[in-house]
Scaffold this motif. Sequence first.
Motif, mmCIF file in Angstrom:
data_model
loop_
_atom_site.group_PDB
_atom_site.id
_atom_site.type_symbol
_atom_site.label_atom_id
_atom_site.label_comp_id
_atom_site.label_asym_id
_atom_site.label_seq_id
_atom_site.Cartn_x
_atom_site.Cartn_y
_atom_site.Cartn_z
ATOM 1 N N UNK A 1 107.467 16.955 58.640
ATOM 2 C CA UNK A 1 107.971 17.033 57.314
ATOM 3 C C UNK A 1 108.892 16.946 56.421
ATOM 4 N N UNK A 2 110.034 17.804 57.471
ATOM 5 C CA UNK A 2 111.174 18.096 56.208
ATOM 6 C C UNK A 2 111.837 16.656 56.905
ATOM 7 N N UNK A 3 111.961 15.929 58.358
ATOM 8 C CA UNK A 3 112.577 15.358 58.139
ATOM 9 C C UNK A 3 111.914 14.003 57.870
ATOM 10 N N UNK A 4 111.055 13.912 57.402
ATOM 11 C CA UNK A 4 110.493 12.850 56.692
ATOM 12 C C UNK A 4 110.776 12.719 55.524
ATOM 13 N N UNK A 5 111.098 13.708 54.716
ATOM 14 C CA UNK A 5 111.650 14.612 53.082
ATOM 15 C C UNK A 5 112.614 13.802 52.864
ATOM 16 N N UNK A 6 113.829 13.753 54.211
ATOM 17 C CA UNK A 6 115.207 14.122 54.525
ATOM 18 C C UNK A 6 116.001 14.693 53.229
ATOM 19 N N UNK A 7 117.082 14.979 52.906
ATOM 20 C CA UNK A 7 117.804 16.128 52.078
ATOM 21 C C UNK A 7 116.822 15.933 50.770
ATOM 22 N N UNK B 1 109.214 9.597 65.836
ATOM 23 C CA UNK B 1 108.901 10.915 66.678
ATOM 24 C C UNK B 1 107.954 11.624 65.380
ATOM 25 N N UNK B 2 109.078 12.281 64.205
ATOM 26 C CA UNK B 2 108.519 13.282 63.763
ATOM 27 C C UNK B 2 107.309 12.355 62.942
ATOM 28 N N UNK B 3 106.417 10.922 62.879
ATOM 29 C CA UNK B 3 105.278 10.550 62.517
ATOM 30 C C UNK B 3 104.214 10.704 63.320
ATOM 31 N N UNK B 4 104.558 10.520 64.396
ATOM 32 C CA UNK B 4 103.889 10.595 65.565
ATOM 33 C C UNK B 4 103.246 11.914 65.459
ATOM 34 N N UNK C 1 117.215 14.261 60.885
ATOM 35 C CA UNK C 1 116.921 14.311 62.243
ATOM 36 C C UNK C 1 117.952 15.479 62.880
ATOM 37 N N UNK C 2 118.931 14.500 63.385
ATOM 38 C CA UNK C 2 120.111 15.258 64.337
ATOM 39 C C UNK C 2 120.310 16.611 63.958
ATOM 40 N N UNK C 3 119.821 16.862 62.244
ATOM 41 C CA UNK C 3 120.683 18.142 61.858
ATOM 42 C C UNK C 3 119.020 19.159 62.080
ATOM 43 N N UNK C 4 118.237 18.910 62.342
ATOM 44 C CA UNK C 4 116.856 18.881 63.038
ATOM 45 C C UNK C 4 117.180 19.172 64.397
ATOM 46 N N UNK D 1 102.863 25.192 64.528
ATOM 47 C CA UNK D 1 102.665 24.458 63.188
ATOM 48 C C UNK D 1 104.262 24.526 62.715
ATOM 49 N N UNK D 2 104.829 25.454 63.214
ATOM 50 C CA UNK D 2 106.385 25.522 62.248
ATOM 51 C C UNK D 2 107.533 25.103 63.687
ATOM 52 N N UNK D 3 107.231 24.941 64.674
ATOM 53 C CA UNK D 3 107.740 23.876 65.825
ATOM 54 C C UNK D 3 107.429 22.644 65.535
ATOM 55 N N UNK D 4 106.396 22.192 65.618
ATOM 56 C CA UNK D 4 106.388 20.527 65.245
ATOM 57 C C UNK D 4 106.175 20.151 63.379
ATOM 58 N N UNK D 5 105.328 20.983 63.472
ATOM 59 C CA UNK D 5 104.667 20.217 62.249
ATOM 60 C C UNK D 5 105.448 20.509 61.247
ATOM 61 N N UNK D 6 106.071 21.633 60.651
ATOM 62 C CA UNK D 6 107.172 21.997 59.285
ATOM 63 C C UNK D 6 108.788 21.410 60.024
ATOM 64 N N UNK D 7 108.549 20.933 60.917
ATOM 65 C CA UNK D 7 110.146 19.876 60.797
ATOM 66 C C UNK D 7 109.747 18.495 61.016
#
Length: 689
Positions: A315-321, A1-4, A254-257, A307-313
């Motif tokens: 990218x953050x999830x893909x990069x991890x902690x 999902x984040x990649x999509x 992913x679950x944290x986001x 952008x902040x409700x979709x793109x930002x989350x």
Amino acid sequence: MPWAVLVLWVAVLALAAMPFAGKLGDVQQDRAVDYLPDGADSTQVARIQDSLPGGEATEVVLVYQRAAGLTGADRAAAQRQVTEIASAHELTGGAPKGVASKDGTTLMVPVASNEPGTDEEAKSAFVEDIREKAGGGDGLSVEVGGPGALQADMGEVFESIDGTLMIATALVVTVLLILTYRSPFLWLIPLIGVAAAALSSRALVYGLVQGFDLTVTSQGAGIMTVLVFGAGTDYALLIVARYREELRRIERPYDAMRAALRGCGPAVLASSGTVAAGLLCLLAADLNSSSGLGPVGAVGVVCALAAMMTLLPAVLVLLGRRVFWPLIPAYGSQPKARRSLFAVMGSSAGRRPVAILVSGGVLLGALALGAFNLPGNLSQEDSFTSKPESVAAMETLAEAYPERSSQPITVLAPTGRADEALATARSTEGVVGAEPGRNGDGWTEIAVFANDAPETAGERSTIERLRAELDDNGAYVGGPSAQQIDLEDTNARDRAIVIPLVLAAILLILVALLRSLVAPLLLVVAVVAVWGAVTGLGGLLFEPVFGFAGVDPSMALLSFVFLVALGVDYGIFLMHRMREEALSGAEPRTAALTALRTTGGVIASAGIVLAATFMVLMTLPLVMLRELGFLIAVGVLLDTFLVRTYLVTSAAMLLRRKVWWPGPLSRAPRPDGEPHREPRVPEPAGRGK
């Protein structure tokens, strides 16, 4: 999902946003009519002039002056230059004739041409060519003024707005994000999201112009840029702070986001909704620049939200902690226990809520009294922070020709009644002369000269008498001074209509979010009090300290819409968290203190970022934008560090459960000790990284 989500955004930016965002500058309109009331007499004059032979006229005035008195050589040089100008351009009325001042020091030569038409670039080129051909020296000064030159100087300023604002705002946000996150990587993620939102908003507004003939001014596009950066960064700060918090409780990013968005998503949605709704209320304004700003600003806010409700989350999830390095929130860890500034503020508010509420109210009321010291309405000549040549020329004319206005009042009369209108104009008190001009499309243009200088009380009275006398002739009275009168009248009308609409729209959104009537009213009263206080502060500083000669007629409306809509944002963040705590069973005082402690830091960061982005407007060379930037920036800071932190928190403590009336949270806990809860979705249980 984040990649999509990421792939979708890349496709949107590459295929739509980037190709069309740069074209917005090509369709921005900065003619006088684009900043005028839609139904005013002066606007009708400007529109009818476009249909006259040759179209819209560009009028300038050449001003030759020698302090010791003009010599024969000076007059000969002026004649040569005017002849050269007449041979290079198609001038209306033949070769222009100069009018000497009574003291013999000044020669005024009016020049008008329909050659540039309505093309702003052609008008600027026409004025620039005249300035090149009209030269002085050896004690002879030559200045080019008049409406056409003033508009050209204004256009030069507007051309620099987009690029200057974009670069300056991006730099300000970058610095603040680095200071906030203290991470070499994390600051870049919100900035990427904001940049994507800015490009998308510009492309979308360009599409609206093409599809719906939306009027977009350079001023509106510049304010949209500031809104996107300011609001978008605010949303990012809230989401990232909640995500960091959830990462300590939930193992998988992913679950944290998901938990973070479920927790703060409603507040972010409501926040953007209040701003967008408040801006869309500007559609009810009759002033073209204000009504056009409404949808333009709303598009910017919606793009920032997307952008902040979709793109930002994503990218953050893909990069991890690891994106939080070096301050990585480990699963199961607890943040360092320390007594924050906002915990201290909350404690002080809890000890003396009545004293704090009363003293804060007195302070805001005292500041609001400064509004009585606001300077009068801003004239066109005083709109620049540094005096351009056109303004200097008009000042020279006012001193050299005190017996007459150097700027004509334009009357457009039906051709069949033109002679009657001309005679009426000449006999009107305050008029020293009137001459017929062009004919066409059933209208005759008459140039009327008043006895008083432009934009003075005397000339205003003359214009009002002309309108009263010529009303039966079906004539319209326009020109630069008449436009200023119409701007003042229309802004008063717009305030009476738009301000109640804004308050109603914001209240409805807050009621839906907070399930209460008292809490929304508390937030709205707070932001209105901030607007009153900062307006009074403007009265104390604008003229005495900043040297601004007046206030733009639209300032009260625009500052109200922006301050109320943006200020409610922070109230939403605070109250929504307070409501979450109350739903979890916390007592009212505990809920208020916890909400302030957990959101105080992010609200402070968001307030500083938003204030700093609007402060960027104060670097521009237009008084109106500097005033707007000052009012909003200071208002946001006042709201963030005084009203939201102390006054709203104190009021919530005093009202206790009544703050949630008439919702279920306003009632005492059930006999079994359980609070009145609303259904909550369980947290995700996922395991593994």
